[in-house]
Design an enzyme around this catalytic site. Structure first.
Site, PDB file in Angstrom:
ATOM      1  N   ASP A 343      40.191  44.205  35.930  1.00 38.99           N
ATOM      2  CA  ASP A 343      39.152  44.375  36.926  1.00 38.99           C
ATOM      3  C   ASP A 343      39.037  45.874  37.218  1.00 38.99           C
ATOM      4  OD1 ASP A 343      37.298  43.518  38.906  1.00 38.99           O
ATOM      5  OD2 ASP A 343      38.816  43.851  40.435  1.00 38.99           O
ATOM      6  N   ASP A 648      42.332  41.755  41.740  1.00 38.88           N
ATOM      7  CA  ASP A 648      42.798  41.699  43.128  1.00 38.88           C
ATOM      8  C   ASP A 648      41.951  40.799  44.007  1.00 38.88           C
ATOM      9  OD1 ASP A 648      40.535  43.230  43.202  1.00 38.88           O
ATOM     10  OD2 ASP A 648      41.408  44.909  44.288  1.00 38.88           O
ATOM     11  N   ASP A 652      38.851  36.867  40.880  1.00 31.60           N
ATOM     12  CA  ASP A 652      39.702  37.058  39.700  1.00 31.60           C
ATOM     13  C   ASP A 652      40.678  35.899  39.490  1.00 31.60           C
ATOM     14  OD1 ASP A 652      38.645  39.650  39.167  1.00 31.60           O
ATOM     15  OD2 ASP A 652      39.915  40.468  40.742  1.00 31.60           O
TER      16      ASP A 652
END
Length: 916
Positions: A343, A648, A652
């Site tokens: 990410d 985070d 996700d």
């Protein structure tokens, strides 16, 4: 019992609309949900909660603890160990039976404790739902438990609220919502009431507020359109519940290895039994006892326990480096990772907006530092400059602090922003220029303000200087601020006519680099009617600067990505942010440089085969939803990759759970992400992943070294028993003596290999192929060679002693000690697979090897000389000459093994290998 929830949304209280909620106007929404400005009545709300169920995520069906515990025994090696326990119980060797059963139970308990991450992840997502909501019912505002919300309820949102359900906004005043946890968007999203197109990505639907996100500024009202499992958060919850956790490469390899070994043991035992009965004429009962000894000798009883200990040591070493492992096999899986899907926001970047560029008329200043720390210089053409020498820059820094509602505070050495992150970045910009919020309010007190609203796209504040003169400062979207400006401040601090083309050109260059732009301007004038009004913000302003803001890459992430590339690991960025921002950050990190970037919308149009081809070539994916992230990870796995996913946010969590290794951020990560992950980075440092990969590779190397050390012991023992059966010899090793060697000495010595440091160049080699067998052809050769050497030493001494009139007990004691001493010497050989150990590093580089040998010597002396051990194992004391013969058997193994390494190095063209 949870109430069964009806399908949402609906039209006229019963039928669903033909288009998604974000495409409908406010009037259509009210009609669709049969509600109005007075909200629902209490009676209607009660009827609807019966129809839809409470606004909470339904808990999944869970396995009971007994079933979870029993499932831990479903492992081929544990089956083999249980079989060995049954055999030893049949022989009435109760101590051996107890040791085996304890090893089985310990392995099962460790697995039982490590389970449950999926349930915990779902609990974390359920905890994100807002516990209370402000709702309008029967025309009155009241606060209720958020679980009581139903579609059609009119809710009120103010700064600090967590959005309690999916809401279609019908009014919004300066409303900004932090959606990073759900979409990956690094900035709070400005909300409005406008409808959007049907295919608008989740992060661009300005008329929607989603359950679990947080209001950071302004206020608004909206109509609940989805509750509980029908919300976007609920869809992620359902995705998590449906994702099957994959086995790790090591577990798959160990499973294959265990099955093959078990089949080989049983096949050899069966053939030996048939030969002994039919060819040699032994009785079935006698052959059964011999086959029991053969089976006990061939089973690597210590393997599961040593594997667990090796992984646990890896966990401890990683914890010291800020990587917290939640699932034991993930330690080794990290070492086999071929792709890391990361990410962007908060993982590769700091998740702290930073002003990196200030564009003034005639000058472009670069701003040093990153994040919210007040450290950084202003540079012009690569040279640090004094801000006070550049009037436009100095005034722009002043405007950035004055026209601002955010606050900076220091918490345990870390600077944090209270308020909008963009305004926080502007406060830091002013602080770097020496103009802090404290100085600003003392010297330039604020008299009035027009707050930022999305429809006006600017903020204005009225201030008075020390002489009482009025100043109006504005900040906002560049095109809106330029419409208000007639002048610009030049390099001399003079007001000159505005050059719109020049500003547009510089702005386009900065935006193309992934920065977001804000313009700052001022006007020396008092409000027309005493109070600051929109009429005071129409024209006559002087443009000071445009500020380029970005969520910058972590410096350590840049280095870590480079190290991953050097280790043969591809790094892919999958983010919910805009494609231009993603491409620019990717270029700074050397991710996807020179390659195309694609969006989630493009991913959605691809079938699985197209997506597999795409993920091989593309490294940057933008505007990705949870479903897109999950599909991308699955596509990589279908293409034979071992994929790690970092993140985070709540968005996700499904991909974190599906990935071979899910890695969550510990400081800024959501609880849902942490609970879905296999590993949590306590310092949120992407560079820790490279350290963890290195450790994972070292753990796998050490496991291979242990297997390469252990199998020849089992092989040598098995060959001794087979030779005795084939040649009608007295059994040189009893089953109890075999178990002593396997469970006590072999495991004690082999444990030292778990402490081997990583070999040099470990991060310069390619990841091992996911389908690679645990034992290569070379390893099989090494195992066979050392097995024959151990068999030669043990059987040779046994036969020699029997030939010269020694008792069976003495001959067997020498055979056992010959195997154990050979293990001690071979342990030193095993430190390096090909490198020589006849040097200081090889002999003393791992102190645990020397300690293991030192611990094993008294064990063998106790086995040989203590009356209790002699009674249990049938051992006898040995003379000094007999010990010299035993030592010779060990030296035979050591010498031939080192000679074989030298031959292999010559064959492979390795003239002078590094010792480790």
């Amino acid at each position: 019992m949870p109430v069964a929830r009806a399908a949402q949304p609906r039209l006229d209280a019963e039928n669903p609309p033909h288009a998604p909620w974000h495409t409908l106007t406010c009037a259509q929404i009210e009609q669709a949900l049969n509600t109005g400005a007075e909200g629902l009545s209490e009676a209607e709300a009660a009827r609807r909660i019966e129809h839809y169920g409470p606004n909470r995520l339904a808990p999944p069906k869970r396995r009971g603890p007994l079933r979870r515990l029993l499932e831990q025994f479903h492992n081929i090696l544990l089956y083999v160990m249980l079989g060995a326990a049954v055999i030893t119980a049949f022989l009435q060797h109760w101590v051996d039976t107890g040791v085996l059963l304890v090893a089985v139970i310990v392995n099962a308990i460790i697995g039982f404790i490590q389970e449950g991450k999926a349930e915990a992840a779902l609990d974390a997502i359920r905890a994100m739902l807002s516990p209370y909501a402000t709702v309008i019912r029967d025309g009155r505002r009241r606060e209720i438990d958020a679980a009581g919300l139903v579609p059609g309820d009119r809710v009120v949102l103010v700064s600090g609220d967590r959005v309690p359900a999916d809401v279609r906004l019908v009014s919004a005043k300066a409303l900004r919502i932090e959606e990073a946890a759900l979409t990956g968007e690094s900035l709070p999203v400005e909300k409005c009431t406008a409808a959007a197109d049907a295919d608008t990505p989740l992060g661009d639907r300005c008329g929607m507020a989603y359950s679990g996100t947080v209001v950071v500024y302004g206020q608004g009202t909206g109509l609940v359109v989805a509750t509980g499992g029908s919300t976007e958060l609920g869809r992620i919850n359902q995705m998590l519940a449906s994702i099957r956790t994959l086995s790790t490469p090591l577990l798959r390899q160990i499973d294959r290895f265990g099955r093959m070994l078990a089949l080989a043991i049983f096949a050899v035992s069966a053939v030996t039994f048939v030969i002994g009965v039919l060819w040699r004429g032994h009785s079935a009962a006698e052959m059964f006892m011999m086959v029991v000894a053969l089976t006990a000798s061939a089973i690597p009883e210590g393997l599961p326990a040593i594997m667990t200990v090796t992984l646990a040591l890896g966990v401890q070493r990683m914890a010291r480096r800020k990587a917290i492992i939640r699932r034991l096999p993930a330690v080794e899986t990290l070492g086999s990772v071929t792709v890391i899907c990361s990410d962007k926001t908060g993982t590769l970047t700091r998740n702290e907006m930073t002003a990196q560029r200030v564009i003034c008329a005639g000058h472009v200043f670069e701003v040093g530092g990153a994040g919210y720390a007040l450290a950084g210089d202003f540079c012009l053409d690569g040279h640090i400059v004094d801000v006070d020498r550049y009037p436009a820059l100095s005034m722009a820094a002043r405007a950035a602090v004055l026209c601002n509602d955010a606050r900076l505070r220091e918490d345990e050495g870390l600077w944090r922003v209270e308020g909008d992150p963009t305004e926080g970045a502007l406060l830091v910009l002013g602080g770097k220029a020496g103009f802090t919020r404290h100085v600003a309010h003392a010297a330039w007190p604020r008299a009035d303000a027009i707050p930022f609203e999305s429809q006006h796209r600017f903020m204005a504040t009225l201030h008075h200087d020390s002489e009482g003169e009025s100043w109006i400062f504005v900040k906002g979207a560049p095109e809106r601020i330029m419409d208000m400006c007639a002048f610009q401040m030049n390099t001399e601090g003079e007001e000159v006519p505005l050059d719109p083309d020049g500003w547009h050109r510089m702005g386009a260059v900065t935006a193309a680099q992934g920065m977001r732009l804000l313009a700052l301007a001022y006007k020396r004038a008092a409000p027309r009617h005493g109070r600051l009004a929109f009429a005071d913000a129409e024209t006559g302003y002087t443009l000071l600067a445009m500020v380029g803001l970005v969520d910058p890459p972590r410096e350590e992430a840049v280095r870590a990505v480079h190290e991953c590339h050097r280790a043969g690991i591809r790094v892919k960025m999958i983010t919910g942010d805009h494609i231009e921002t993603a491409r620019a950050i990717g270029a700074q990190l050397a991710i996807g440089a020179g390659k195309p970037a694609i969006t989630g919308a493009e991913v959605a149009t691809m079938d699985d085969a197209d997506l597999r081809r795409t993920v091989r070539e593309v490294d940057v994916f933008a505007r990705a939803s949870p479903e897109h992230k999950l599909r991308l990870v699955q596509a990589l796995q279908d293409d034979g990759q071992v994929a790690a996913m970092t993140g985070d946010g709540v968005n996700d969590a499904p991909a974190l759970k599906r990935a071979d290794v899910g890695i969550a951020m510990g400081m800024k990560g959501t609880e849902a992400a942490k609970e879905a992950a296999d590993m949590v980075l306590a310092d949120d440092n992407f560079a820790t992943i490279a350290v963890a990969v290195r450790e994972g590779r070292a753990v796998y190397d050490n496991l291979k070294k242990f297997i390469l050390f252990m199998l020849p012991t089992n092989g040598g023992e098995a060959l001794v028993v087979i030779a005795a059966i084939l040649f009608e010899l007295t059994l040189p090793l009893t089953p109890a003596q075999v178990l002593w060697i396997n469970m006590v000495t072999s495991s004690t010595l082999g444990l030292a290999l778990a402490f081997e440091p990583a070999e040099r160049g470990i991060m310069e080699r390619r990841p091992r192929p996911p389908g690679e067998a645990l034992l290569s052809g070379f390893f099989i050769w090494r195992v066979l060679m050392v097995s024959v050497l151990m068999m030669t030493g043990a059987l040779g001494l046994f036969l020699w002693e029997m030939q010269h009139g020694a008792s069976v007990e003495t001959a067997r004691t020498m055979a056992v000690n010959a195997v154990v001493v050979a293990e001690m010497f071979y342990l030193v050989n095993s430190r390096f697979i090909l490198a020589p150990v006849l040097n200081r590093e090889g002999l003393t580089g791992n102190h645990y090897v020397l300690l293991a040998i030192a611990a094993c010597i008294p064990l063998q002396l106790a086995y040989t000389y203590t009356p209790f051990m002699q009674a249990v194992f049938g051992s006898t004391g040995l003379s000094g000459l007999e010990w010299l013969k035993v030592l010779g058997a060990g030296l035979l193994v050591f010498s031939v093994a080192e000679l074989e390494k030298a031959v292999m190095r010559r064959m492979r063209g390795i003239p002078q290998p590094a010792a480790g």
